[in-house]
Design a protein around this motif. Structure first.
Motif, mmCIF file in Angstrom:
data_model
loop_
_atom_site.group_PDB
_atom_site.id
_atom_site.type_symbol
_atom_site.label_atom_id
_atom_site.label_comp_id
_atom_site.label_asym_id
_atom_site.label_seq_id
_atom_site.Cartn_x
_atom_site.Cartn_y
_atom_site.Cartn_z
ATOM 1 N N TYR A 6 -4.734 12.351 6.124
ATOM 2 C CA TYR A 6 -3.708 12.568 5.105
ATOM 3 C C TYR A 6 -2.485 13.232 5.731
ATOM 4 O O TYR A 6 -2.606 13.986 6.695
ATOM 5 N N SER A 7 -1.331 12.971 5.133
ATOM 6 C CA SER A 7 -0.074 13.586 5.571
ATOM 7 C C SER A 7 0.534 14.371 4.413
ATOM 8 O O SER A 7 0.437 13.955 3.254
ATOM 9 N N LEU A 8 1.174 15.459 4.737
ATOM 10 C CA LEU A 8 1.867 16.261 3.742
ATOM 11 C C LEU A 8 3.089 15.496 3.232
ATOM 12 O O LEU A 8 3.893 15.017 4.035
ATOM 13 N N TRP A 19 1.033 18.243 -2.071
ATOM 14 C CA TRP A 19 0.506 16.892 -2.222
ATOM 15 C C TRP A 19 0.370 16.307 -0.830
ATOM 16 O O TRP A 19 1.281 16.413 -0.008
ATOM 17 N N MET A 20 -0.799 15.695 -0.603
ATOM 18 C CA MET A 20 -1.027 14.988 0.651
ATOM 19 C C MET A 20 -1.358 13.540 0.326
ATOM 20 O O MET A 20 -1.891 13.249 -0.750
ATOM 21 N N GLU A 21 -1.049 12.640 1.259
ATOM 22 C CA GLU A 21 -1.156 11.201 0.998
ATOM 23 C C GLU A 21 -1.809 10.490 2.175
ATOM 24 O O GLU A 21 -1.631 10.869 3.329
ATOM 25 N N LYS A 22 -2.557 9.439 1.831
ATOM 26 C CA LYS A 22 -3.141 8.568 2.849
ATOM 27 C C LYS A 22 -3.112 7.138 2.326
ATOM 28 O O LYS A 22 -3.422 6.889 1.169
ATOM 29 N N PHE A 23 -2.730 6.206 3.190
ATOM 30 C CA PHE A 23 -2.745 4.790 2.831
ATOM 31 C C PHE A 23 -4.054 4.166 3.308
ATOM 32 O O PHE A 23 -4.478 4.385 4.435
ATOM 33 N N LEU A 24 -4.652 3.354 2.428
ATOM 34 C CA LEU A 24 -5.890 2.661 2.779
ATOM 35 C C LEU A 24 -5.669 1.218 3.213
ATOM 36 O O LEU A 24 -6.552 0.620 3.801
ATOM 37 N N GLY A 25 -4.526 0.660 2.856
ATOM 38 C CA GLY A 25 -4.310 -0.750 3.167
ATOM 39 C C GLY A 25 -2.842 -1.123 3.119
ATOM 40 O O GLY A 25 -1.971 -0.275 2.916
ATOM 41 N N GLU A 26 -2.598 -2.418 3.325
ATOM 42 C CA GLU A 26 -1.236 -2.953 3.319
ATOM 43 C C GLU A 26 -0.709 -3.077 1.890
ATOM 44 O O GLU A 26 -1.439 -3.465 0.985
ATOM 45 N N HIS A 27 0.547 -2.810 1.722
ATOM 46 C CA HIS A 27 1.211 -2.937 0.430
ATOM 47 C C HIS A 27 1.860 -4.325 0.353
ATOM 48 O O HIS A 27 3.046 -4.483 0.604
ATOM 49 N N SER A 28 1.042 -5.314 0.028
ATOM 50 C CA SER A 28 1.495 -6.702 0.016
ATOM 51 C C SER A 28 2.168 -7.051 -1.314
ATOM 52 O O SER A 28 2.009 -6.359 -2.318
ATOM 53 N N ILE A 29 2.902 -8.143 -1.282
ATOM 54 C CA ILE A 29 3.531 -8.684 -2.490
ATOM 55 C C ILE A 29 3.055 -10.116 -2.634
ATOM 56 O O ILE A 29 3.226 -10.904 -1.703
ATOM 57 N N PRO A 30 2.414 -10.478 -3.723
ATOM 58 C CA PRO A 30 2.100 -9.593 -4.848
ATOM 59 C C PRO A 30 1.024 -8.583 -4.466
ATOM 60 O O PRO A 30 0.308 -8.751 -3.476
ATOM 61 N N ALA A 31 0.912 -7.545 -5.309
ATOM 62 C CA ALA A 31 -0.109 -6.522 -5.078
ATOM 63 C C ALA A 31 -1.487 -7.159 -5.234
ATOM 64 O O ALA A 31 -1.662 -8.101 -6.005
ATOM 65 N N PRO A 32 -2.469 -6.664 -4.489
ATOM 66 C CA PRO A 32 -3.818 -7.230 -4.610
ATOM 67 C C PRO A 32 -4.399 -6.977 -6.006
ATOM 68 O O PRO A 32 -4.072 -5.983 -6.647
#
Length: 187
Positions: free
Chosen positions: A145-147, A166-179
């Motif tokens: 996670y990142s601040l 608040w801390m954040e972490k991405f689990l996957g790609e932010h594709s268009i359209p959204a999954p």
């Protein structure tokens, strides 16, 4: 230490999980909750979470020693790919790798749902004291996670003011359209 089993929580776990949570309410500023919830209220929390997200229990020899779950980040449809995560480990089982195992399984299950963003709302202090250290921030950083934000003196507990980050972490790609989102597999 014996093997840690990670499984889906059941409402019947409420009393055991509340025993883990209670010292955090009564003796720390890790949670800004003032009053220990009742067992029935805790059962409702578990049931409500399981309607949409994973709620996991770590146990050793059949005894719960920690838990982690995901919840709604914001109540608008555009935020459906984001969740808030929470984790609590029995105080006598901290620094044994249980938290990391819980989060690893939680992330696996959330990824299967196509959740993309994880957020952790964490009590934070400029000066550590007997009620709050910044160990949770360090744990989340270790988990990737990142601040992303800090709120100053927004929580009042034990006659002192605490910050929140608040801390954040991405689990996957932010594709268009959204999954397409999938329901939780609360096996």
């Amino acid at each position: 230490m014996n093997e840690v089993l990670i499984r889906t929580a059941r409402e019947s776990d409420a009393e055991a999980l509340l025993k883990i949570y209670t010292p955090y309410v009564t003796g720390t500023a890790i949670t800004f909750e003032y009053d220990v919830p009742s067992v029935s209220a805790f059962k409702e929390r578990i049931a409500h979470t399981l309607e949409k997200y994973p709620y996991l229990v770590a146990e050793i020899d059949g005894v719960p020693v920690g838990y982690a779950y995901a919840g709604v980040f914001k109540g608008r449809a555009a935020y459906d790919w984001a969740v808030e995560t929470s984790i609590y480990v029995a105080k006598d089982r901290k620094r044994c790798g249980i938290g990391g195992q819980l989060y690893q399984e939680l992330e696996k299950r959330l990824k299967e749902q196509h959740i993309l963003n994880l957020y952790a709302c964490i009590a934070y202090t400029q000066r550590e004291d007997e009620y709050l250290t910044n160990d949770s921030v360090a744990f989340h950083q270790k988990c990737g996670y990142s601040l992303v934000g800090e709120f100053h003196q927004c929580g009042y507990k034990f006659d002192r003011w605490y910050d929140m980050v608040w801390m954040e972490k991405f689990l996957g790609e932010h594709s268009i359209p959204a999954p397409d989102l999938r329901p939780a597999d609360n096996r």
